[in-house]
Design a protein around this motif. Structure first.
Motif, PDB file in Angstrom:
ATOM      1  N   ARG A  89       0.833  -1.211   0.000  1.00 20.81           N
ATOM      2  CA  ARG A  89       0.000   0.000   0.000  1.00 20.81           C
ATOM      3  C   ARG A  89       0.865   1.258   0.000  1.00 20.81           C
ATOM      4  O   ARG A  89       0.524   2.249  -0.631  1.00 20.81           O
ATOM      5  N   GLN A 121       3.841   1.519  -1.364  1.00 19.39           N
ATOM      6  CA  GLN A 121       4.358   1.645  -2.729  1.00 19.39           C
ATOM      7  C   GLN A 121       3.292   2.232  -3.651  1.00 19.39           C
ATOM      8  O   GLN A 121       3.589   3.092  -4.486  1.00 19.39           O
ATOM      9  N   GLN A 122       2.059   1.780  -3.501  1.00 18.16           N
ATOM     10  CA  GLN A 122       0.975   2.295  -4.338  1.00 18.16           C
ATOM     11  C   GLN A 122       0.727   3.774  -4.063  1.00 18.16           C
ATOM     12  O   GLN A 122       0.521   4.567  -4.996  1.00 18.16           O
TER      13      GLN A 122
END
Length: 75
Positions: free
Chosen positions: A31, A33-34
């Motif tokens: 999450r 990274q997103q």
């Protein structure tokens, strides 16, 4: 309901369930990274600069309203 249509809907329901499962089981690292990817896109598009003052916000809204009014078909 047509058999092909029913199969199509069933496949997309399966995709939806898989996506829900992936969202529930996503790690904090994934999450993060997103979130960083989305933030990077915003920076690339120049969307990360907050307005300097309230007047600038009103100006932006006025421009948006103008564009919408210009796009409306004449009655």
């Amino acid at each position: 309901m047509d058999a092909a249509l029913k199969a199509y809907v069933t496949r997309w329901q399966a995709v939806k369930e898989i996506e829900r499962h992936e969202l529930r089981t996503a790690t904090v690292a994934l999450r993060w990274q997103q979130l960083n990817a989305v933030f990077g896109i915003a920076i690339g598009l120049g969307l990360n600069n907050p307005p300097e003052d309230e007047f600038e916000i009103y100006q932006r809204w006025a421009k948006l309203k103008e564009k919408v009014a210009d796009q409306r078909p004449a009655a």
